[in-house]
Structures are given as structure tokens and as C-alpha cells.
Write an enzyme that holds these catalytic residues in place. Sequence first.
Site, short mmCIF file in Angstrom:
data_model
loop_
_atom_site.label_atom_id
_atom_site.label_comp_id
_atom_site.label_asym_id
_atom_site.label_seq_id
_atom_site.Cartn_x
_atom_site.Cartn_y
_atom_site.Cartn_z
N GLY A 131 50.52 52.17 73.95
CA GLY A 131 51.74 51.56 73.40
C GLY A 131 51.51 50.43 72.42
O GLY A 131 52.46 49.86 71.90
N LEU A 135 52.44 55.60 67.11
CA LEU A 135 53.69 56.17 67.63
C LEU A 135 54.09 55.53 68.96
O LEU A 135 55.27 55.36 69.25
CB LEU A 135 53.54 57.69 67.80
N ASP A 173 41.93 51.66 80.75
CA ASP A 173 41.34 52.89 80.22
C ASP A 173 41.90 54.02 81.08
O ASP A 173 41.68 54.02 82.30
CB ASP A 173 39.81 52.81 80.31
N ARG A 224 41.01 56.79 81.66
CA ARG A 224 40.00 57.60 82.36
C ARG A 224 39.57 56.96 83.67
O ARG A 224 38.75 57.52 84.39
CB ARG A 224 38.77 57.78 81.45
N TYR A 254 49.72 72.55 68.17
CA TYR A 254 48.58 73.45 68.41
C TYR A 254 48.20 73.55 69.88
O TYR A 254 47.29 74.30 70.23
CB TYR A 254 47.39 73.12 67.49
N PRO A 286 52.98 66.18 61.75
CA PRO A 286 52.40 64.95 61.21
C PRO A 286 53.38 63.79 61.07
O PRO A 286 54.42 63.91 60.42
CB PRO A 286 51.87 65.37 59.83
N ARG A 332 41.36 59.71 61.17
CA ARG A 332 40.50 60.69 61.83
C ARG A 332 40.82 62.14 61.50
O ARG A 332 40.01 63.03 61.74
CB ARG A 332 40.59 60.49 63.34
#
Length: 297
Positions: free
Chosen positions: A21, A25, A76, A78, A158, A201, A210
Site C-alpha cells: 500500500g 496502485l 514481508d 513471505r 494473463y 496496464p 520492470r
Amino acid sequence: MNQGMLREGALQGKTIIVTGGGTGLGKSMSRYFLQLGANVTICSRRQNVLDEAAKELMDETGRSDGSGQVLALACDVRNPQEIENVIAETVNRFGRIDGLLNNSAGNFISPTERLSYKAFDVIVDIVLRGTYYFTLAVGKHWIENQIKGTVLNISTTYAQTGSGYVVPSAVAKGGALIMTKSLAAEWGKYGIRLNAIAPGPFPTKGAWDRLFPEPLMKLMDPTSRIPLKRVGEHQELANLAAYLLSDFSGFVTGECITIDGGEVLMAGEFNHLEQVSSEMWDVIEQTIKQANRASKS
Ligand SMILES: CCC/C=C/C(=O)SCCNC(=O)CCNC(=O)[C@H](O)C(C)(C)COP(=O)([O-])OP(=O)([O-])OC[C@H]1O[C@@H](n2cnc3c(N)ncnc32)[C@H](O)[C@@H]1OP(=O)([O-])[O-]
Ligand SMILES: NC(=O)C1=CN([C@@H]2O[C@H](COP(=O)(O)OP(=O)(O)OC[C@H]3O[C@@H](n4cnc5c(N)ncnc54)[C@H](OP(=O)(O)O)[C@@H]3O)[C@@H](O)[C@H]2O)C=CC1
């Protein structure tokens, strides 16, 4: 369209956690949630980026009635302990959690055969593992406390079609999308909803650095493949996200809504024919008609 869609106070009394955040976006969606009266916890790896974003957002949207407050916490996605900490700190500060926006991601373009194992892992771990860790932790909290929360996952087009050159991201976003649908079926009985958004996009520094690095940007205009011939505006995405996290979408679950100016439709096998000129169509028509006549004789 650069205007907010929902009415004043539409998210009043709600608390939403937004991963990633502090930038791009995630920051734009957080801004709109705050404007609508929600309290928002923004979290990602870099505390300094979050602190700066929190200050900017409060300066812009600050309300005097005690709603629309920001909490900035390093996490993080993860790491399950860091996620548990975000949940505890958010409940401690705001008293409850109503929404989770899984928006954090990592991505870069590369031919897949150039990727090391670690390069593949780093993307899948942030996007897929991070999304299921956070969803699992918040979901358990909601079920235990009988809270009818809502998860919104930021996907990509995708995730459903697949795409070369961003394969780790496609694999991870595809997995997260199937989790969205699977858990919508399983946790509906608790009143928990899960939905996804597949954006085309939308310019951000994180994505553009990137996905469209300088030498590529000169070669390909990302709008050329979009029927509406433009990129998305952050407010357009924020409007959809706020709706899906609000009670107005209370009967929508397991859904993925595409917001891409029609880009995904250009995957059709013959869509490149839009480059054929009118004069060339005259020639093509005559050639086909000649072939038709020949096949009858
Ligand atoms: C419109 C489309 C939809 C948009 C979707 C989005 O998600 S936009 C959102 C976009 N926003 C973001 O992505 C924001 C968050 N992203 C990030 O923080 C970073 O980009 C990162 C963590 C994903 C990678 O950063 P880092 O490299 O500092 O991390 P690390 O040190 O952990 O190394 C990991 C491994 O990856 C390797 N490798 C790296 N680049 C390349 C390359 N070009 N080529 C080949 N390989 C590459 C690197 O060599 C290493 O492997 P090795 O050699 O040790 O075996
Ligand atoms: N922009 C676009 O055109 C599109 C974007 N999307 C999706 O939108 C979302 C936002 O992307 P966008 O704003 O463009 O790009 P950003 O790079 O600005 O956003 C990515 C965010 O993820 C955070 N993040 C990265 N790794 C971790 C981690 N391990 N733990 C916690 N947070 C992490 C970053 O913060 P930090 O570095 O501080 O950790 C950053 O705030 C992503 O899910 C992306 O896939 C989808 C389609 C198109």
C-alpha cells in the site's frame, strides 16, 4: 474517469489491510478507501516508503471525525510471523479487520530460459505464497471471531490466458486466482467473500521499470494493443476495488473482473488485421472471391 464512484462514507467503520500500500496502485486504492472513511493498514517491506506514503495520504485525506486513519507496518508477505504481527497491530489500533487487499507483487520480463531457480522462486514466493499466507491468516482470524470479511486479490489478465516472458508471475497469479475461487466456495458459509481484479496496464514506477524498461518503451507502445487506445487511470481501478470491498457487492464472490480497455480480447488469432488498410482490403476481397470462384469450377 478520474472521479470517485461511491458515495461519501461508503467505507466508514471498515478497516482494510492493503499489502504493497505504500506505492503505485496500492497507494492509489488506499487513498480512495481513506477518502470513503475506511481505516487502512498499509504494509510492505520498506518502512521508510510506508511512513512517507502514510504521511502523504493523511495530509491529503485527513478527516477530523476519527475515521480514515492510516497505520504503516513493515511486513514481508513471505513471512507468517510478520503477517500475524500486522493482524495483531491492526486489531490493536482499529479494533477490527473487515477487508484484505492482496496487492503486493514482484515481476520482471525475461525469457524463461534465462531465469535461475532463485529468480523464479522470488516472484512466486511474493505473489502466490504471500497471497495465500495473508489470506489464510486473516481468514482464520475472521472465522474464529465470526467476522464476515472480504478479500480482494489483484490479479492480471494473463492469470487466465497465460503469457510468455512473465512466466513466474503468470504461474503465481494463476494460482492465486484459483485460490480466490476455491475459497469463495469453501468460506461462503462463514459470510467471507473473495474476489479478484485483473487490471491491464496502469502506469506505475514499479511496473514500468520492470515491464517496459527504456529500450523496450521506444520499440513498443503499450496502448497499441488496447482497443480503447489508452492505459488505465488509477481512480478507475480504485473505484472497482472499493466497490468489491464494500457491502454494495455483498452478493459477488469468486469473481474476477477485468479492467483493461479490452486488451485481453486482442489475444484473438486475427486481431492483428486491424493494421490492414482499406485499399489492401479491396485487394484481399478480390483475391478471396477469385479463390471462391476457382473452387466451384
Ligand atoms: C501489465 C502486467 C502485469 C503487471 C504485473 C506486476 O506484477 S507489476 C509489479 C512490479 N513491481 C515489483 O516487482 C516490485 C517488487 N520487486 C522487487 O522488489 C524486485 O524486482 C524483485 C525482488 C522481484 C527482484 O529483485 P532482485 O533481483 O533485487 O531480488 P533478489 O536479489 O532476491 O534476486 C532474485 C533473483 O532474480 C534474478 N533477477 C532479477 N532480475 C532479473 C532479470 N531482469 N532477469 C533475470 N533474472 C533476474 C536475480 O539475478 C536473482 O537470481 P540469482 O542470480 O541470485 O540466481
Ligand atoms: N501496474 C500495472 O500495470 C499492473 C499491476 N498489476 C498488479 O498490481 C499490483 C500493484 O502493482 P504496481 O502498483 O504496478 O507496482 P508496485 O511495484 O508499485 O507495487 C508492488 C508492491 O509490492 C510490495 N512488495 C514487493 N515485495 C513484497 C514483499 N515480499 N512483501 C510485502 N510487500 C512486497 C512493494 O513494496 P516494498 O518494496 O516496500 O516491499 C510494492 O509496494 C501488483 O499485484 C501487480 O501485479 C496487475 C496488472 C497490471
